[in-house]
Motif scaffolding. Sequence first.
Motif, PDB file in Angstrom:
ATOM      1  N   HIS A 246       0.834  -1.209   0.000  1.00  0.00           N
ATOM      2  CA  HIS A 246       0.000   0.000   0.000  1.00  0.00           C
ATOM      3  C   HIS A 246       0.867   1.257   0.000  1.00  0.00           C
ATOM      4  N   GLN A 247       1.918   1.244   0.800  1.00  0.00           N
ATOM      5  CA  GLN A 247       2.799   2.414   0.862  1.00  0.00           C
ATOM      6  C   GLN A 247       3.562   2.594  -0.453  1.00  0.00           C
ATOM      7  N   LEU A 248       3.946   1.491  -1.092  1.00  0.00           N
ATOM      8  CA  LEU A 248       4.623   1.587  -2.386  1.00  0.00           C
ATOM      9  C   LEU A 248       3.717   2.225  -3.434  1.00  0.00           C
ATOM     10  N   GLN A 249       2.459   1.806  -3.437  1.00  0.00           N
ATOM     11  CA  GLN A 249       1.531   2.376  -4.417  1.00  0.00           C
ATOM     12  C   GLN A 249       1.338   3.866  -4.188  1.00  0.00           C
ATOM     13  N   ALA A 250       1.317   4.282  -2.917  1.00  0.00           N
ATOM     14  CA  ALA A 250       1.203   5.710  -2.611  1.00  0.00           C
ATOM     15  C   ALA A 250       2.440   6.476  -3.066  1.00  0.00           C
ATOM     16  N   LEU A 251       3.579   5.792  -3.178  1.00  0.00           N
ATOM     17  CA  LEU A 251       4.819   6.412  -3.624  1.00  0.00           C
ATOM     18  C   LEU A 251       5.025   6.296  -5.131  1.00  0.00           C
ATOM     19  N   GLY A 252       4.003   5.825  -5.837  1.00  0.00           N
ATOM     20  CA  GLY A 252       4.083   5.768  -7.294  1.00  0.00           C
ATOM     21  C   GLY A 252       4.662   4.484  -7.850  1.00  0.00           C
ATOM     22  N   ILE A 253       4.664   3.406  -7.057  1.00  0.00           N
ATOM     23  CA  ILE A 253       5.124   2.091  -7.525  1.00  0.00           C
ATOM     24  C   ILE A 253       3.900   1.175  -7.561  1.00  0.00           C
ATOM     25  N   PRO A 254       3.200   1.083  -8.692  1.00  0.00           N
ATOM     26  CA  PRO A 254       1.900   0.408  -8.707  1.00  0.00           C
ATOM     27  C   PRO A 254       1.943  -1.113  -8.819  1.00  0.00           C
ATOM     28  N   GLN A 255       2.978  -1.637  -9.467  1.00  0.00           N
ATOM     29  CA  GLN A 255       2.982  -3.073  -9.757  1.00  0.00           C
ATOM     30  C   GLN A 255       3.739  -3.828  -8.666  1.00  0.00           C
ATOM     31  N   VAL A 256       2.989  -4.333  -7.701  1.00  0.00           N
ATOM     32  CA  VAL A 256       3.565  -5.010  -6.537  1.00  0.00           C
ATOM     33  C   VAL A 256       2.865  -6.351  -6.367  1.00  0.00           C
ATOM     34  N   ALA A 257       3.639  -7.407  -6.266  1.00  0.00           N
ATOM     35  CA  ALA A 257       3.097  -8.741  -5.993  1.00  0.00           C
ATOM     36  C   ALA A 257       3.596  -9.205  -4.633  1.00  0.00           C
ATOM     37  N   THR A 258       2.770  -9.975  -3.946  1.00  0.00           N
ATOM     38  CA  THR A 258       3.117 -10.517  -2.636  1.00  0.00           C
ATOM     39  C   THR A 258       3.035 -12.030  -2.681  1.00  0.00           C
ATOM     40  N   LEU A 259       4.109 -12.696  -2.289  1.00  0.00           N
ATOM     41  CA  LEU A 259       4.163 -14.153  -2.236  1.00  0.00           C
ATOM     42  C   LEU A 259       4.439 -14.563  -0.803  1.00  0.00           C
ATOM     43  N   LEU A 260       3.687 -15.544  -0.308  1.00  0.00           N
ATOM     44  CA  LEU A 260       3.835 -15.983   1.074  1.00  0.00           C
ATOM     45  C   LEU A 260       3.982 -17.500   1.146  1.00  0.00           C
ATOM     46  N   PRO A 261       4.897 -17.999   1.978  1.00  0.00           N
ATOM     47  CA  PRO A 261       4.970 -19.435   2.249  1.00  0.00           C
ATOM     48  C   PRO A 261       4.051 -19.786   3.416  1.00  0.00           C
ATOM     49  N   VAL A 262       3.277 -20.831   3.267  1.00  0.00           N
ATOM     50  CA  VAL A 262       2.341 -21.247   4.310  1.00  0.00           C
ATOM     51  C   VAL A 262       2.302 -22.764   4.355  1.00  0.00           C
ATOM     52  N   GLU A 263       1.827 -23.302   5.452  1.00  0.00           N
ATOM     53  CA  GLU A 263       1.593 -24.745   5.510  1.00  0.00           C
ATOM     54  C   GLU A 263       0.224 -25.049   4.917  1.00  0.00           C
ATOM     55  N   ALA A 264      -0.021 -26.344   4.657  1.00  0.00           N
ATOM     56  CA  ALA A 264      -1.190 -26.747   3.885  1.00  0.00           C
ATOM     57  C   ALA A 264      -2.505 -26.298   4.509  1.00  0.00           C
ATOM     58  N   GLU A 265      -2.625 -26.427   5.825  1.00  0.00           N
ATOM     59  CA  GLU A 265      -3.891 -26.092   6.462  1.00  0.00           C
ATOM     60  C   GLU A 265      -4.266 -24.636   6.210  1.00  0.00           C
ATOM     61  N   GLU A 266      -3.305 -23.730   6.316  1.00  0.00           N
ATOM     62  CA  GLU A 266      -3.600 -22.326   6.059  1.00  0.00           C
ATOM     63  C   GLU A 266      -3.866 -22.084   4.583  1.00  0.00           C
ATOM     64  N   ALA A 267      -3.095 -22.725   3.705  1.00  0.00           N
ATOM     65  CA  ALA A 267      -3.286 -22.521   2.271  1.00  0.00           C
ATOM     66  C   ALA A 267      -4.685 -22.910   1.836  1.00  0.00           C
ATOM     67  N   CYS A 268      -5.210 -23.975   2.421  1.00  0.00           N
ATOM     68  CA  CYS A 268      -6.517 -24.474   2.011  1.00  0.00           C
ATOM     69  C   CYS A 268      -7.663 -23.616   2.512  1.00  0.00           C
ATOM     70  N   ARG A 269      -7.410 -22.803   3.529  1.00  0.00           N
ATOM     71  CA  ARG A 269      -8.490 -22.024   4.132  1.00  0.00           C
ATOM     72  C   ARG A 269      -8.262 -20.525   4.057  1.00  0.00           C
ATOM     73  N   ALA A 270      -7.221 -20.109   3.377  1.00  0.00           N
ATOM     74  CA  ALA A 270      -6.829 -18.701   3.413  1.00  0.00           C
ATOM     75  C   ALA A 270      -7.799 -17.817   2.640  1.00  0.00           C
ATOM     76  N   ASP A 271      -7.966 -16.612   3.140  1.00  0.00           N
ATOM     77  CA  ASP A 271      -8.675 -15.568   2.420  1.00  0.00           C
ATOM     78  C   ASP A 271      -7.960 -15.339   1.088  1.00  0.00           C
ATOM     79  N   PRO A 272      -8.678 -15.333  -0.034  1.00  0.00           N
ATOM     80  CA  PRO A 272      -8.012 -15.148  -1.331  1.00  0.00           C
ATOM     81  C   PRO A 272      -7.252 -13.833  -1.458  1.00  0.00           C
ATOM     82  N   THR A 273      -7.558 -12.851  -0.610  1.00  0.00           N
ATOM     83  CA  THR A 273      -6.847 -11.572  -0.691  1.00  0.00           C
ATOM     84  C   THR A 273      -5.583 -11.543   0.170  1.00  0.00           C
ATOM     85  N   LEU A 274      -5.234 -12.664   0.799  1.00  0.00           N
ATOM     86  CA  LEU A 274      -4.061 -12.688   1.675  1.00  0.00           C
ATOM     87  C   LEU A 274      -2.789 -12.324   0.927  1.00  0.00           C
TER      88      LEU A 274
END
Length: 401
Positions: free
Chosen positions: A267-295
């Motif tokens: 969010h702070q990057l976008q406010a600074l004019g850097i719009p293209q930001v991707a977020t990748l997270l490592p998780v265990e299976a239980e969280e991956a299967c139940r995670a909010d799609p916006t995580l």
Amino acid sequence: MRSSALALLSSLAFVTGPALAASVSPGDCAAPGRWVVADQTAPVPPMGWSALAGQDVVLLGEQHDSAAHHRWQLATLAALHALRPTLVIGLEMLPREAQPALDDWVAGKLSESAFLRRSGWYRYWGLDADLYLPILHFARERALPLVALNVTPERRDRLVEAFLGRASGDDPASGVDGEFGAIPAPSQPGQRYRERLATSFREHAPDDIGDAALDEFIAAQLVWDVAMADALARRLGEASGNGQTRRPLAVAIMGRGHAEYGDGVAHQLQALGIPQVATLLPVEAEEACRADPTLATALFVVAPEPGEKTAPPRLGVAVETTAEGLKVTHVAAASPAQQAGLRVDDILTLVAERSLTQPAELAALMARVLPGSRLPLVILRDGQRQTLEAAFPLEQALESD
């Protein structure tokens, strides 16, 4: 009250619990080594590596003490670098004051031990450097710039003061000036960001702590996020100013609390004019299967570590930093330290033939001590050098299981 809220932020460093929702069934996403995006799962990121390499910034979240997370980060860096060789790596672990040491490390001018000293690794971060050294070597072997993203705790305190003063109308300043320039005031986040931080705060804070401390806690997280976003934006801006036809891809290594839901550093990057930001997270299976799609933009399923973690052997001392080494301020009864003959006011100068300057260095070294082993200690006592040996019985490991 302000210092207690900031201390709590540092102790969390910063972890928020996952918000869970029905998404992918366990049978589809539980296998380690799979990537998950909403209801899709694949052995590679469903949007494709090329799409990720085409971003301005990719945030790689982590649980700081997870070796599996750092192995995944290294593999992800390698995949992105294969497609976008002009790559820079940002590190939450170090403040901007450590940038000269990072530059000298990449240039091959420093050994591992010299780099850890020069950068103040154990002063500023404290976690075992062995978790991160493979990434640091990856950067050096490929001459990839490493960027210190953080600010010192002292400067973070000043930023919080400025931000809270500005929010209340007492101080119109937009940031804090210093050797590395002014850091901008944070862009206000959404309500979910505040609610998530408030939940984490209340889970860890004393019952009698008030709303003012919560406001300070949120402000501290905000300035932490904007400081790291600012460092990334500056590096990308420098590359554009140097006439490069295409900016490098910036890949940032940071705690997942700064990266998840796109409302922290992204969010702070976008406010600074850097719009293209991707977020990748490592998780265990239980969280991956139940995670909010916006995580996150994508999740990677890591294998759980085999067996339960056991506490490492303990030396049984409290220490503080001095010019000569680590001064012993307490020796626990019946501990390996007491049995070795350590006393209060002894100065530890060498442990396992390594000189130590920060308590965190001793903690990191102890994390690698095996039950049943012996640890040589060199001390100063009344100005005289002595050699002792601490023994760690197997029973310590059995009792911690």
